[in-house]
Design a protein around this motif. Structure first.
Motif, PDB file in Angstrom:
ATOM      1  N   ALA A 172     -23.549  68.834 -21.652  1.00  0.00           N
ATOM      2  CA  ALA A 172     -23.123  68.477 -23.007  1.00  0.00           C
ATOM      3  C   ALA A 172     -24.184  67.578 -23.630  1.00  0.00           C
ATOM      4  O   ALA A 172     -24.241  66.384 -23.315  1.00  0.00           O
ATOM      5  CB  ALA A 172     -21.771  67.769 -22.983  1.00  0.00           C
ATOM      6  N   PRO A 173     -25.052  68.113 -24.472  1.00  0.00           N
ATOM      7  CA  PRO A 173     -26.003  67.267 -25.193  1.00  0.00           C
ATOM      8  C   PRO A 173     -25.255  66.372 -26.186  1.00  0.00           C
ATOM      9  O   PRO A 173     -24.468  66.863 -26.999  1.00  0.00           O
ATOM     10  CB  PRO A 173     -26.897  68.276 -25.927  1.00  0.00           C
ATOM     11  CG  PRO A 173     -26.728  69.565 -25.162  1.00  0.00           C
ATOM     12  CD  PRO A 173     -25.303  69.546 -24.704  1.00  0.00           C
ATOM     13  N   VAL A 174     -25.499  65.055 -26.119  1.00  0.00           N
ATOM     14  CA  VAL A 174     -24.756  64.106 -26.949  1.00  0.00           C
ATOM     15  C   VAL A 174     -25.712  63.190 -27.700  1.00  0.00           C
ATOM     16  O   VAL A 174     -26.883  63.035 -27.328  1.00  0.00           O
ATOM     17  CB  VAL A 174     -23.791  63.245 -26.098  1.00  0.00           C
ATOM     18  CG1 VAL A 174     -22.799  64.137 -25.350  1.00  0.00           C
ATOM     19  CG2 VAL A 174     -24.552  62.348 -25.124  1.00  0.00           C
ATOM     20  N   GLU A 192      -6.694  69.648 -32.177  1.00  0.00           N
ATOM     21  CA  GLU A 192      -5.520  69.215 -31.431  1.00  0.00           C
ATOM     22  C   GLU A 192      -5.909  68.636 -30.076  1.00  0.00           C
ATOM     23  O   GLU A 192      -5.321  67.667 -29.600  1.00  0.00           O
ATOM     24  CB  GLU A 192      -4.565  70.399 -31.245  1.00  0.00           C
ATOM     25  CG  GLU A 192      -3.938  70.912 -32.536  1.00  0.00           C
ATOM     26  CD  GLU A 192      -3.095  69.861 -33.232  1.00  0.00           C
ATOM     27  OE1 GLU A 192      -2.235  69.236 -32.571  1.00  0.00           O
ATOM     28  OE2 GLU A 192      -3.302  69.651 -34.450  1.00  0.00           O
ATOM     29  N   ARG A 193      -6.923  69.226 -29.460  1.00  0.00           N
ATOM     30  CA  ARG A 193      -7.377  68.724 -28.159  1.00  0.00           C
ATOM     31  C   ARG A 193      -7.914  67.300 -28.284  1.00  0.00           C
ATOM     32  O   ARG A 193      -7.659  66.453 -27.419  1.00  0.00           O
ATOM     33  CB  ARG A 193      -8.446  69.648 -27.574  1.00  0.00           C
ATOM     34  CG  ARG A 193      -8.935  69.236 -26.192  1.00  0.00           C
ATOM     35  CD  ARG A 193      -9.943  70.237 -25.632  1.00  0.00           C
ATOM     36  NE  ARG A 193      -9.322  71.530 -25.385  1.00  0.00           N
ATOM     37  CZ  ARG A 193      -9.959  72.562 -24.827  1.00  0.00           C
ATOM     38  NH1 ARG A 193     -11.235  72.438 -24.470  1.00  0.00           N
ATOM     39  NH2 ARG A 193      -9.340  73.707 -24.634  1.00  0.00           N
ATOM     40  N   MET A 194      -8.647  67.008 -29.349  1.00  0.00           N
ATOM     41  CA  MET A 194      -9.149  65.649 -29.548  1.00  0.00           C
ATOM     42  C   MET A 194      -8.001  64.658 -29.654  1.00  0.00           C
ATOM     43  O   MET A 194      -8.057  63.549 -29.109  1.00  0.00           O
ATOM     44  CB  MET A 194     -10.021  65.587 -30.805  1.00  0.00           C
ATOM     45  CG  MET A 194     -11.353  66.276 -30.675  1.00  0.00           C
ATOM     46  SD  MET A 194     -12.514  65.883 -32.008  1.00  0.00           S
ATOM     47  CE  MET A 194     -11.595  66.406 -33.448  1.00  0.00           C
ATOM     48  N   GLY A 225     -18.856  70.980 -22.810  1.00  0.00           N
ATOM     49  CA  GLY A 225     -18.575  70.368 -24.097  1.00  0.00           C
ATOM     50  C   GLY A 225     -17.290  69.571 -24.120  1.00  0.00           C
ATOM     51  O   GLY A 225     -17.181  68.577 -24.851  1.00  0.00           O
ATOM     52  N   SER A 226     -16.308  69.971 -23.327  1.00  0.00           N
ATOM     53  CA  SER A 226     -15.057  69.204 -23.289  1.00  0.00           C
ATOM     54  C   SER A 226     -15.277  67.802 -22.728  1.00  0.00           C
ATOM     55  O   SER A 226     -14.607  66.848 -23.130  1.00  0.00           O
ATOM     56  CB  SER A 226     -14.005  69.946 -22.463  1.00  0.00           C
ATOM     57  OG  SER A 226     -13.588  71.121 -23.122  1.00  0.00           O
ATOM     58  N   LEU A 227     -16.215  67.659 -21.792  1.00  0.00           N
ATOM     59  CA  LEU A 227     -16.576  66.319 -21.329  1.00  0.00           C
ATOM     60  C   LEU A 227     -17.239  65.543 -22.467  1.00  0.00           C
ATOM     61  O   LEU A 227     -17.013  64.340 -22.622  1.00  0.00           O
ATOM     62  CB  LEU A 227     -17.503  66.384 -20.119  1.00  0.00           C
ATOM     63  CG  LEU A 227     -17.959  65.014 -19.581  1.00  0.00           C
ATOM     64  CD1 LEU A 227     -16.781  64.218 -19.056  1.00  0.00           C
ATOM     65  CD2 LEU A 227     -19.016  65.172 -18.494  1.00  0.00           C
ATOM     66  N   GLY A 228     -18.049  66.238 -23.256  1.00  0.00           N
ATOM     67  CA  GLY A 228     -18.638  65.586 -24.408  1.00  0.00           C
ATOM     68  C   GLY A 228     -17.574  65.037 -25.345  1.00  0.00           C
ATOM     69  O   GLY A 228     -17.691  63.923 -25.870  1.00  0.00           O
ATOM     70  N   VAL A 243     -23.100  59.763 -38.974  1.00  0.00           N
ATOM     71  CA  VAL A 243     -22.312  60.102 -37.793  1.00  0.00           C
ATOM     72  C   VAL A 243     -22.606  59.084 -36.688  1.00  0.00           C
ATOM     73  O   VAL A 243     -23.742  58.640 -36.525  1.00  0.00           O
ATOM     74  CB  VAL A 243     -22.638  61.534 -37.314  1.00  0.00           C
ATOM     75  CG1 VAL A 243     -21.865  61.886 -36.049  1.00  0.00           C
ATOM     76  CG2 VAL A 243     -22.342  62.545 -38.429  1.00  0.00           C
ATOM     77  N   ASP A 244     -21.582  58.721 -35.927  1.00  0.00           N
ATOM     78  CA  ASP A 244     -21.768  57.748 -34.853  1.00  0.00           C
ATOM     79  C   ASP A 244     -21.797  58.374 -33.468  1.00  0.00           C
ATOM     80  O   ASP A 244     -22.369  57.804 -32.535  1.00  0.00           O
ATOM     81  CB  ASP A 244     -20.655  56.694 -34.914  1.00  0.00           C
ATOM     82  CG  ASP A 244     -20.787  55.816 -36.141  1.00  0.00           C
ATOM     83  OD1 ASP A 244     -21.757  55.049 -36.216  1.00  0.00           O
ATOM     84  OD2 ASP A 244     -19.936  55.937 -37.041  1.00  0.00           O
ATOM     85  N   TYR A 245     -21.173  59.527 -33.325  1.00  0.00           N
ATOM     86  CA  TYR A 245     -21.190  60.222 -32.038  1.00  0.00           C
ATOM     87  C   TYR A 245     -21.048  61.708 -32.322  1.00  0.00           C
ATOM     88  O   TYR A 245     -20.252  62.112 -33.183  1.00  0.00           O
ATOM     89  CB  TYR A 245     -20.054  59.748 -31.128  1.00  0.00           C
ATOM     90  CG  TYR A 245     -19.995  60.500 -29.813  1.00  0.00           C
ATOM     91  CD1 TYR A 245     -20.943  60.275 -28.831  1.00  0.00           C
ATOM     92  CD2 TYR A 245     -19.004  61.438 -29.573  1.00  0.00           C
ATOM     93  CE1 TYR A 245     -20.905  60.977 -27.622  1.00  0.00           C
ATOM     94  CE2 TYR A 245     -18.949  62.138 -28.366  1.00  0.00           C
ATOM     95  CZ  TYR A 245     -19.910  61.906 -27.397  1.00  0.00           C
ATOM     96  OH  TYR A 245     -19.879  62.594 -26.220  1.00  0.00           O
ATOM     97  N   ALA A 246     -21.827  62.514 -31.614  1.00  0.00           N
ATOM     98  CA  ALA A 246     -21.717  63.963 -31.744  1.00  0.00           C
ATOM     99  C   ALA A 246     -22.055  64.593 -30.404  1.00  0.00           C
ATOM    100  O   ALA A 246     -22.780  64.014 -29.592  1.00  0.00           O
ATOM    101  CB  ALA A 246     -22.646  64.499 -32.831  1.00  0.00           C
ATOM    102  N   TYR A 247     -21.518  65.774 -30.198  1.00  0.00           N
ATOM    103  CA  TYR A 247     -21.748  66.469 -28.930  1.00  0.00           C
ATOM    104  C   TYR A 247     -21.706  67.974 -29.157  1.00  0.00           C
ATOM    105  O   TYR A 247     -21.142  68.466 -30.134  1.00  0.00           O
ATOM    106  CB  TYR A 247     -20.676  66.084 -27.901  1.00  0.00           C
ATOM    107  CG  TYR A 247     -19.265  66.364 -28.364  1.00  0.00           C
ATOM    108  CD1 TYR A 247     -18.633  67.571 -28.091  1.00  0.00           C
ATOM    109  CD2 TYR A 247     -18.569  65.417 -29.099  1.00  0.00           C
ATOM    110  CE1 TYR A 247     -17.351  67.828 -28.536  1.00  0.00           C
ATOM    111  CE2 TYR A 247     -17.285  65.662 -29.552  1.00  0.00           C
ATOM    112  CZ  TYR A 247     -16.673  66.865 -29.275  1.00  0.00           C
ATOM    113  OH  TYR A 247     -15.407  67.123 -29.728  1.00  0.00           O
TER     114      TYR A 247
END
Length: 370
Positions: A188-190, A80-82, A52-55, A170-174
């Motif tokens: 990571a399903p995106v 915070e990671r984002m 998921g972090s790659l997502g 939404v434009d991007y989700a993971y």
């Protein structure tokens, strides 16, 4: 816990990643992901070869260029990671924070976005580190008002709670394969909106990550009447397992899965309340899939969790960052949201805390909730 169908799929026969059987299976996965996310037919869905972090990083890398303004909404570790990822990509990052245990305020987002209109707004739907459900539909409305793209971390929501990618805007989700889907970790399903793909196509600079550049991925995932293009070697067995887990989630029904998590959450919280645990987050913005509870006074967090692991083979996750030592985070995602696992936890706490009758109370509460 793995979903039984995901576990069984790990032993399916190996095929090449460019085999027609693999492409046919991935086509089904992409369709199922559009259903799971609530995406439109023209939106792009796929499995990233990473966690998921790659997502998280991939979406930011594709949608942001150096110097672009990003508004990151944070009320926990993953918000915070984002912000850190977006800054490393060269974006001009503003972070709007809410106190731990509280949701992001859409009005505060509106004020910040109007003061400095961003190219992208990023938010965590279910903040894993604190157990808070953020108001993504209201935040999406703000993004539309200011013409910003919206990226959503759906790691603890998609597959267990309703998610309306296209309807919300939404434009991007993971998400991560091991969370609500109960598949092995590693994918990571995106989902990308058609608008997001247009933004990527119009970039002035190349996407900083070759590996998860969505334009390259489309060549592998989308035939468009031509030959599929090799991009990278996908982990075939993880595709089998995650595809089966997605199909199992859709067959059970997201509404049924959400109800299963809610009933279990209510029973767990009420039972633990009899031995001094309390909800960390008020009910009105509590994340149904990650129950955060504060510990009773004088309880030794590290010692009790170590005893649970060593004596009963039960892993309980503590707090992250500022909540370390203050809370436990109990997963109610996918196959973990089953009464038998929490009955085992109640039994272990009966022994370790001397709390006789805890299992009986839990089972009675669950019967009422059901």
């Amino acid at each position: 816990m793995l979903h039984p169908r995901a576990a069984a799929a790990l032993s399916w026969p190996m095929v090449g990643h460019m085999d027609p059987e693999m492409f046919a299976f991935n086509d089904r996965v992409a369709r199922d992901l559009r259903t799971l996310y609530g995406a439109a037919d023209e939106d792009f869905t796929a499995l990233l070869s990473g966690t998921g972090s790659l997502g998280m990083e991939s979406g930011l890398a594709n949608l942001l260029e150096p110097g672009d303004r990003a508004l990151v909404l944070s009320n926990g570790v993953f918000g915070e990671r984002m912000g850190e990822m977006a800054a490393r990509l060269g974006a001009e990052v503003s972070v709007l924070r809410a106190p731990l245990g509280e949701p992001i305020d859409p009005e505060a987002v509106r004020r910040a976005a109007r003061a400095q209109p961003p190219k992208l707004i990023a938010v965590v739907h279910g903040e894993t580190s604190t157990g808070v459900l953020n108001p993504v539909p209201e935040i999406a409305a703000v993004a539309r008002e200011v013409g910003a793209l919206l990226s959503v971390d759906a790691v603890t929501t998609v597959g267990m709670l309703p998610f309306k990618f296209a309807e919300w805007g939404v434009d991007y989700a993971y998400t991560g394969s091991q969370k609500c889907l109960s598949a092995p970790p590693g994918l990571a399903p995106v989902a990308y909106s058609a608008r997001a793909l247009q933004v990527v196509a119009a970039r002035r600079t190349p996407v900083s990550t070759w590996y998860s550049d969505v334009s390259g991925m489309q060549g592998y995932w989308c035939a468009d009447g031509g030959a599929r293009r090799y991009h990278h070697t996908v982990p075939v067995q993880l595709h089998w397992a995650t595809g089966e887990a997605i199909r199992a989630a859709l067959e059970e029904g997201i509404a049924a899965r959400a109800a299963r998590a809610k009933a279990l959450e209510d029973a767990v919280l009420a039972a633990l309340g009899t031995v001094g645990f309390r909800a960390f987050v008020p009910a009105r913005w509590r994340l149904p899939t990650v129950l955060a509870v504060t510990l009773p006074e004088a309880l030794d967090d590290a010692r009790l969790r170590a005893a649970l692991r060593e004596r009963f083979r039960i892993a309980v996750t503590g707090g992250l960052g500022e909540t370390a030592g203050r809370i436990w985070r109990l997963g109610l995602m996918g196959e973990n949201a089953r009464p038998e696992y929490y009955a085992r936890l109640m039994h272990a706490l009966e022994v370790l805390l001397g709390a006789r009758g805890l299992v009986a109370r839990f089972e009675a509460l669950l019967s009422v909730a059901g």
